[in-house]
Design a protein around this motif. Structure first.
Motif, PDB file in Angstrom:
ATOM      1  N   ASN A 109      46.602  47.967  42.520  1.00  0.00           N
ATOM      2  CA  ASN A 109      45.344  48.613  42.812  1.00  0.00           C
ATOM      3  C   ASN A 109      44.359  47.779  43.280  1.00  0.00           C
ATOM      4  N   LEU A 110      44.481  46.543  42.677  1.00  0.00           N
ATOM      5  CA  LEU A 110      43.503  45.413  42.938  1.00  0.00           C
ATOM      6  C   LEU A 110      43.886  44.923  44.324  1.00  0.00           C
ATOM      7  N   LYS A 111      45.247  44.629  44.712  1.00  0.00           N
ATOM      8  CA  LYS A 111      45.601  44.399  46.106  1.00  0.00           C
ATOM      9  C   LYS A 111      45.068  45.312  47.161  1.00  0.00           C
ATOM     10  N   ASP A 112      45.296  46.474  46.861  1.00  0.00           N
ATOM     11  CA  ASP A 112      44.925  47.491  47.795  1.00  0.00           C
ATOM     12  C   ASP A 112      43.625  47.407  48.045  1.00  0.00           C
ATOM     13  N   ILE A 113      42.639  47.151  47.122  1.00  0.00           N
ATOM     14  CA  ILE A 113      41.286  47.152  47.332  1.00  0.00           C
ATOM     15  C   ILE A 113      40.941  46.113  48.517  1.00  0.00           C
ATOM     16  N   LEU A 114      41.613  44.913  48.187  1.00  0.00           N
ATOM     17  CA  LEU A 114      41.309  43.765  48.959  1.00  0.00           C
ATOM     18  C   LEU A 114      41.957  44.007  50.463  1.00  0.00           C
ATOM     19  N   ALA A 148      36.672  43.026  34.734  1.00  0.00           N
ATOM     20  CA  ALA A 148      36.607  43.919  33.252  1.00  0.00           C
ATOM     21  C   ALA A 148      36.208  45.005  33.447  1.00  0.00           C
ATOM     22  N   PRO A 149      36.600  46.199  33.814  1.00  0.00           N
ATOM     23  CA  PRO A 149      35.940  47.594  34.120  1.00  0.00           C
ATOM     24  C   PRO A 149      35.507  48.068  32.616  1.00  0.00           C
ATOM     25  N   LYS A 205      34.479  47.791  41.022  1.00  0.00           N
ATOM     26  CA  LYS A 205      35.227  47.545  42.144  1.00  0.00           C
ATOM     27  C   LYS A 205      34.464  47.079  43.469  1.00  0.00           C
ATOM     28  N   GLY A 206      33.444  47.987  43.594  1.00  0.00           N
ATOM     29  CA  GLY A 206      32.661  47.746  44.836  1.00  0.00           C
ATOM     30  C   GLY A 206      31.987  46.212  44.758  1.00  0.00           C
ATOM     31  N   ARG A 207      31.538  45.859  43.678  1.00  0.00           N
ATOM     32  CA  ARG A 207      31.080  44.543  43.494  1.00  0.00           C
ATOM     33  C   ARG A 207      32.080  43.518  43.660  1.00  0.00           C
ATOM     34  N   ASP A 239      31.691  39.562  45.550  1.00  0.00           N
ATOM     35  CA  ASP A 239      31.846  38.370  44.590  1.00  0.00           C
ATOM     36  C   ASP A 239      32.764  37.419  45.216  1.00  0.00           C
ATOM     37  N   ILE A 240      33.923  38.270  45.719  1.00  0.00           N
ATOM     38  CA  ILE A 240      35.195  37.379  46.302  1.00  0.00           C
ATOM     39  C   ILE A 240      34.770  36.721  47.559  1.00  0.00           C
TER      40      ILE A 240
END
Length: 172
Positions: free
Chosen positions: A65-70, A126-127, A153-155, A159-160
């Motif tokens: 999920n995190l990889k897909d967001i990126l 940390a959701p 997730k949008g933030r 931040d990255i």
């Protein structure tokens, strides 16, 4: 019409035109200097970060999920994203941008802080649905430079990107 032309041929206007032209040329060159000194290094850092910088994602079930967001943002390349599980935390020692899914790695957080250098960026995702980070761990996070906690997730993408600009890229 001749009167207007003769009026502006006065030495005062000739001198003022020369001075104004000199100021404009100096201002243009100074602006180029400032852009070269201030903006270009930031663009270079961001470009190097986006093209070559590795991102270590500390996550188990949330990794995809995190990889897909990126990757779906079309900003980050899939080849630069590395999965770190609980058994291979030391594998991330040479990576300068660390993204930690808090709930999965809460028990291994001290080990992650031990491999983090001062110049590395640490982003803790940390959701709010998973509960807050306790006060003791927040104080530990606060003691380290370039450490961020994120709840949305949008933030996370913002931040990255900010971390890629503000922390250095090490050419390996």
């Amino acid at each position: 019409m001749q009167y207007i032309i003769r009026f502006f041929d006065h030495p005062f206007f000739i001198i003022m035109g020369g001075v104004t032209t000199f100021i404009m040329i100096f201002g243009f060159l100074y602006t180029i200097y400032l852009v070269g000194k201030g903006v270009l290094p930031v663009w270079y850092r961001l470009g190097m970060g986006l093209s070559k910088r590795k991102i270590a994602i500390f996550a188990d079930n949330e990794f995809d999920n995190l990889k897909d967001i990126l990757v779906d943002s079309k900003i980050f390349e899939s080849k630069n994203i590395i999965k770190i599980d609980k058994q291979s935390i030391k594998k991330a020692a040479s990576i300068t941008l660390l993204l930690v899914h808090w709930k999965c790695f809460e028990s291994k957080f001290d080990e992650i802080l031990n491999i983090k250098n001062d110049s590395d960026a640490l982003i803790i995702y940390a959701p709010t649905a998973e509960g807050p980070i306790d006060k003791n761990n927040l104080e530990k996070i606060n003691l380290h430079r370039n450490s961020i906690t994120v709840n949305f997730k949008g933030r996370l993408l913002n931040d990255i990107l900010t971390c890629m600009i503000t922390t250095s890229y090490k050419n390996s």
